[in-house]
Scaffold this motif. Structure first.
Motif, PDB file in Angstrom:
ATOM      1  N   ALA A  61       4.272 -18.252  -1.889  1.00  0.00           N
ATOM      2  CA  ALA A  61       4.488 -17.656  -0.564  1.00  0.00           C
ATOM      3  C   ALA A  61       5.129 -16.275  -0.613  1.00  0.00           C
ATOM      4  CB  ALA A  61       5.335 -18.593   0.302  1.00  0.00           C
ATOM      5  N   ALA A  62       5.983 -16.011  -1.592  1.00  0.00           N
ATOM      6  CA  ALA A  62       6.739 -14.756  -1.583  1.00  0.00           C
ATOM      7  C   ALA A  62       5.825 -13.535  -1.611  1.00  0.00           C
ATOM      8  CB  ALA A  62       7.715 -14.722  -2.762  1.00  0.00           C
ATOM      9  N   HIS A  63       4.835 -13.548  -2.485  1.00  0.00           N
ATOM     10  CA  HIS A  63       3.961 -12.368  -2.623  1.00  0.00           C
ATOM     11  C   HIS A  63       2.661 -12.498  -1.841  1.00  0.00           C
ATOM     12  CE1 HIS A  63       1.998 -15.084  -5.537  1.00  0.00           C
ATOM     13  NE2 HIS A  63       0.908 -14.374  -5.275  1.00  0.00           N
ATOM     14  N   TRP A  64       2.459 -13.611  -1.172  1.00  0.00           N
ATOM     15  CA  TRP A  64       1.147 -13.977  -0.642  1.00  0.00           C
ATOM     16  C   TRP A  64       0.572 -12.962   0.339  1.00  0.00           C
ATOM     17  CZ3 TRP A  64      -2.154 -17.358  -2.416  1.00  0.00           C
ATOM     18  CH2 TRP A  64      -3.254 -17.678  -1.644  1.00  0.00           C
ATOM     19  N   THR A  65       1.318 -12.658   1.374  1.00  0.00           N
ATOM     20  CA  THR A  65       0.803 -11.777   2.419  1.00  0.00           C
ATOM     21  C   THR A  65       0.581 -10.363   1.896  1.00  0.00           C
ATOM     22  OG1 THR A  65       1.874 -13.091   4.146  1.00  0.00           O
ATOM     23  CG2 THR A  65       1.250 -10.835   4.716  1.00  0.00           C
ATOM     24  N   ALA A  66       1.475  -9.897   1.056  1.00  0.00           N
ATOM     25  CA  ALA A  66       1.313  -8.552   0.499  1.00  0.00           C
ATOM     26  C   ALA A  66       0.031  -8.453  -0.315  1.00  0.00           C
ATOM     27  CB  ALA A  66       2.516  -8.195  -0.363  1.00  0.00           C
ATOM     28  N   ASP A  67      -0.253  -9.458  -1.124  1.00  0.00           N
ATOM     29  CA  ASP A  67      -1.443  -9.426  -1.968  1.00  0.00           C
ATOM     30  C   ASP A  67      -2.710  -9.656  -1.155  1.00  0.00           C
ATOM     31  OD1 ASP A  67      -2.777  -9.295  -4.496  1.00  0.00           O
ATOM     32  OD2 ASP A  67      -2.906 -11.469  -4.526  1.00  0.00           O
ATOM     33  N   ARG A  68      -2.650 -10.574  -0.198  1.00  0.00           N
ATOM     34  CA  ARG A  68      -3.843 -10.951   0.559  1.00  0.00           C
ATOM     35  C   ARG A  68      -4.238  -9.917   1.594  1.00  0.00           C
ATOM     36  NH1 ARG A  68      -3.619 -16.160   4.432  1.00  0.00           N
ATOM     37  NH2 ARG A  68      -2.245 -14.756   5.579  1.00  0.00           N
ATOM     38  N   GLN A  69      -3.288  -9.395   2.348  1.00  0.00           N
ATOM     39  CA  GLN A  69      -3.612  -8.544   3.494  1.00  0.00           C
ATOM     40  C   GLN A  69      -3.132  -7.107   3.375  1.00  0.00           C
ATOM     41  OE1 GLN A  69      -2.309 -12.035   6.095  1.00  0.00           O
ATOM     42  NE2 GLN A  69      -3.104 -10.588   7.587  1.00  0.00           N
ATOM     43  N   VAL A  70      -1.907  -6.928   2.901  1.00  0.00           N
ATOM     44  CA  VAL A  70      -1.353  -5.579   2.884  1.00  0.00           C
ATOM     45  C   VAL A  70      -2.082  -4.710   1.867  1.00  0.00           C
ATOM     46  CG1 VAL A  70       0.719  -4.200   2.550  1.00  0.00           C
ATOM     47  CG2 VAL A  70       0.883  -6.411   3.701  1.00  0.00           C
ATOM     48  N   ALA A  71      -2.358  -5.249   0.690  1.00  0.00           N
ATOM     49  CA  ALA A  71      -3.029  -4.451  -0.344  1.00  0.00           C
ATOM     50  C   ALA A  71      -4.396  -3.944   0.116  1.00  0.00           C
ATOM     51  CB  ALA A  71      -3.149  -5.250  -1.639  1.00  0.00           C
ATOM     52  N   PRO A  72      -5.285  -4.795   0.655  1.00  0.00           N
ATOM     53  CA  PRO A  72      -6.560  -4.258   1.152  1.00  0.00           C
ATOM     54  C   PRO A  72      -6.381  -3.223   2.257  1.00  0.00           C
ATOM     55  CG  PRO A  72      -6.697  -6.635   0.922  1.00  0.00           C
ATOM     56  CD  PRO A  72      -5.264  -6.263   0.734  1.00  0.00           C
ATOM     57  N   GLY A  73      -5.380  -3.437   3.130  1.00  0.00           N
ATOM     58  CA  GLY A  73      -5.123  -2.478   4.194  1.00  0.00           C
ATOM     59  C   GLY A  73      -4.690  -1.126   3.652  1.00  0.00           C
ATOM     60  N   LEU A  74      -3.812  -1.147   2.656  1.00  0.00           N
ATOM     61  CA  LEU A  74      -3.373   0.105   2.045  1.00  0.00           C
ATOM     62  C   LEU A  74      -4.522   0.823   1.350  1.00  0.00           C
ATOM     63  CD1 LEU A  74       0.028  -1.066   0.518  1.00  0.00           C
ATOM     64  CD2 LEU A  74      -0.246   0.637   2.326  1.00  0.00           C
ATOM     65  N   LEU A  75      -5.358   0.064   0.657  1.00  0.00           N
ATOM     66  CA  LEU A  75      -6.470   0.681  -0.068  1.00  0.00           C
ATOM     67  C   LEU A  75      -7.497   1.295   0.874  1.00  0.00           C
ATOM     68  CD1 LEU A  75      -6.944  -1.979  -2.883  1.00  0.00           C
ATOM     69  CD2 LEU A  75      -6.170   0.391  -3.166  1.00  0.00           C
ATOM     70  N   THR A  76      -7.686   0.668   2.019  1.00  0.00           N
ATOM     71  CA  THR A  76      -8.695   1.149   2.966  1.00  0.00           C
ATOM     72  C   THR A  76      -8.147   2.224   3.897  1.00  0.00           C
ATOM     73  OG1 THR A  76      -9.742  -1.027   2.914  1.00  0.00           O
ATOM     74  CG2 THR A  76     -10.394   0.453   4.701  1.00  0.00           C
ATOM     75  N   TYR A  77      -6.918   2.037   4.374  1.00  0.00           N
ATOM     76  CA  TYR A  77      -6.393   2.908   5.431  1.00  0.00           C
ATOM     77  C   TYR A  77      -5.126   3.665   5.045  1.00  0.00           C
ATOM     78  CZ  TYR A  77      -9.468  -0.194   8.037  1.00  0.00           C
ATOM     79  OH  TYR A  77     -10.555  -0.929   8.476  1.00  0.00           O
ATOM     80  N   GLY A  78      -4.417   3.234   4.012  1.00  0.00           N
ATOM     81  CA  GLY A  78      -3.132   3.845   3.696  1.00  0.00           C
ATOM     82  C   GLY A  78      -3.260   5.251   3.128  1.00  0.00           C
ATOM     83  N   ASN A  79      -2.172   6.005   3.224  1.00  0.00           N
ATOM     84  CA  ASN A  79      -2.174   7.335   2.617  1.00  0.00           C
ATOM     85  C   ASN A  79      -1.744   7.232   1.157  1.00  0.00           C
ATOM     86  OD1 ASN A  79       0.765   7.487   2.469  1.00  0.00           O
ATOM     87  ND2 ASN A  79       0.762   7.938   4.664  1.00  0.00           N
ATOM     88  N   GLN A  80      -1.863   8.316   0.439  1.00  0.00           N
ATOM     89  CA  GLN A  80      -1.623   8.287  -1.003  1.00  0.00           C
ATOM     90  C   GLN A  80      -0.176   7.928  -1.324  1.00  0.00           C
ATOM     91  OE1 GLN A  80      -4.013   8.318  -3.062  1.00  0.00           O
ATOM     92  NE2 GLN A  80      -2.848   8.285  -4.959  1.00  0.00           N
ATOM     93  N   GLU A  81       0.764   8.463  -0.559  1.00  0.00           N
ATOM     94  CA  GLU A  81       2.173   8.151  -0.813  1.00  0.00           C
ATOM     95  C   GLU A  81       2.443   6.666  -0.628  1.00  0.00           C
ATOM     96  OE1 GLU A  81       6.167   7.100  -0.121  1.00  0.00           O
ATOM     97  OE2 GLU A  81       4.689   7.129   1.514  1.00  0.00           O
ATOM     98  N   GLN A  82       1.872   6.062   0.417  1.00  0.00           N
ATOM     99  CA  GLN A  82       2.058   4.632   0.660  1.00  0.00           C
ATOM    100  C   GLN A  82       1.479   3.807  -0.486  1.00  0.00           C
ATOM    101  OE1 GLN A  82       0.073   4.273   4.408  1.00  0.00           O
ATOM    102  NE2 GLN A  82       1.853   4.896   5.617  1.00  0.00           N
ATOM    103  N   ARG A  83       0.302   4.195  -0.945  1.00  0.00           N
ATOM    104  CA  ARG A  83      -0.326   3.464  -2.041  1.00  0.00           C
ATOM    105  C   ARG A  83       0.511   3.543  -3.312  1.00  0.00           C
ATOM    106  NH1 ARG A  83      -6.422   5.928  -1.139  1.00  0.00           N
ATOM    107  NH2 ARG A  83      -6.863   4.855   0.837  1.00  0.00           N
ATOM    108  N   GLU A  84       0.969   4.735  -3.643  1.00  0.00           N
ATOM    109  CA  GLU A  84       1.744   4.900  -4.877  1.00  0.00           C
ATOM    110  C   GLU A  84       3.097   4.198  -4.794  1.00  0.00           C
ATOM    111  OE1 GLU A  84       1.909   9.095  -5.425  1.00  0.00           O
ATOM    112  OE2 GLU A  84      -0.166   9.255  -6.151  1.00  0.00           O
TER     113      GLU A  84
END
Length: 383
Positions: free
Chosen positions: A93-116
């Motif tokens: 559960a600890a890493h679940w949401t970040a890996d499942r939803q946040v990562a794809p969102g950052l890759l598709t819509y995030g800016n470079q600073e957010q990704r790094e």
């Protein structure tokens, strides 16, 4: 060449090798650290040290490009890992949401600073994120969201509240959907944006929502004029609705929508196999449960393949979520009936207790099934 059956079974050689590696990791990790399999482990199994070990072993952030520390693999690779983790009831559960939803969102819509800044932490299993979508009066109907953000010097002032926010009391951040322009009755889905908000930011208050069992997974998160700098806007201002609905394809179609009760089902079958030979009725009930699970898994895998190919799977994901969570809810009573002939043990008893308590949530989270049927109907051109 992958035939149609293999395509519905994720049996490509590289996926088989990955599945074996995950299983070996889970066996050795459980033996060393003693965690117990759990029902609904992707919600209830919060274990930050396990998430870090999983990240160090290379099983988090599989779809994140290597330049951000990830593994540059596809959604099917992540599907295989996810399936094994949930089937084993591992505490993810600890890493679940970040890996499942946040990562794809950052890759598709995030800016470079957010990704790094954020993606390497996700790969390490050390970013804990919650999602702020639902509100009082705006559960599955996210177009009714009232939380708003207004322009300020260098950023935005965020005010409102979110409810049923899983893990916010332990998370580093909450990804908030908020209205950034006045409502337009003719375009209900316009004018929303997403924000990355630290849970310890000034003006953020987190109130627990305690289950009848005493467990604390959910929260109400209140925002009182919280300043969010422009650098923490996720994606384009005003594009929040499109971003969220794209994100929901990942949330609604994964193995966790059909396997939350899987560890209980598998443990029940093992327990029954140790007793007298089952009668025809018991064998038929087990066969029915497994046949439904296998069919749902093939539907879920088909969505993963669509996402791998870059396709839009929103409608299919909603269908998988509807069918999958209904199966999960119905399976609890059926398994309980099967276990009447079995002497309870230390593995089955806590899992069955958790399954009964969590059963009402299965068809609610990620959008109620009733609302999802409307989504499916619209997607089929029926309404």
């Amino acid at each position: 060449m992958v035939n149609s059956f293999d395509a519905l079974s994720a049996r490509e050689p590289e996926l088989v090798k990955l599945r074996s590696a995950v299983r070996d990791f889970l066996v050795s990790d459980r033996a060393e650290f003693g965690w117990q399999p759990g029902v609904d482990s992707w919600l209830a199994g919060w274990d930050e040290e396990f998430s870090a070990r999983l990240g160090a072993a290379g099983f988090v952030g599989l779809t994140i490009p290597q330049r951000y520390g990830g593994h540059g693999l596809g959604h099917l690779h992540r599907y295989v890992v996810t399936e094994e983790l949930i089937a084993a009831g591992a505490p993810v559960a600890a890493h679940w949401t970040a890996d499942r939803q946040v990562a794809p969102g950052l890759l598709t819509y995030g800016n470079q600073e957010q990704r790094e800044r954020l993606l390497p932490k996700i790969v390490a299993g050390q970013l804990y994120s919650s999602i702020g979508m639902s509100e009082h009066g705006a559960g599955s109907d996210l177009a009714a969201v009232q939380t708003k953000a207004v322009r300020a010097d260098g950023g935005w002032l965020l005010s409102g509240s979110k409810v049923w926010t899983s893990g916010a009391h332990l998370a580093h951040q909450v990804v908030v959907l908020a209205r950034t322009s006045p409502p337009d009755p003719e375009h209900r889905h316009a004018g929303f944006s997403q924000f990355l908000v630290p849970c310890d930011a000034e003006g953020v208050r987190i109130e627990p929502i305690i289950l009848m069992s005493g467990a604390h997974h959910f929260n109400e998160v209140l925002f009182d004029q919280v300043f969010v700098p422009d650098a923490d806007v996720l994606g384009e201002v005003g594009n929040g609705w499109h971003q969220v609905t794209s994100e929901l394809s990942f949330e609604r179609s994964g193995p966790e929508r059909i396997l939350s009760t899987g560890p209980l089902l598998f443990a029940a079958i093992r327990a029954l196999s140790r007793g007298p030979e089952p009668d025809d009725r018991t064998a038929a009930d087990i066969g029915d449960l497994m046949a439904r699970l296998i069919s749902l898994r093939q539907l879920s895998l088909s969505v993963a393949r669509t996402l791998t190919d870059g396709g839009d799977a929103a409608n299919q994901a909603a269908l998988v979520k509807d069918l999958g969570t209904r199966f999960e809810a119905e399976s609890v009573g059926l398994i309980a009936d099967l276990l009447e002939a079995v002497t309870p043990d230390s593995e089955l008893t806590p899992m069955l207790r958790t399954a009964w308590l969590h059963k009402p949530m299965f068809t609610l989270r990620g959008g109620t099934n009733e609302v999802l049927r409307g989504v499916i109907a619209r997607g089929m051109g029926l309404r």
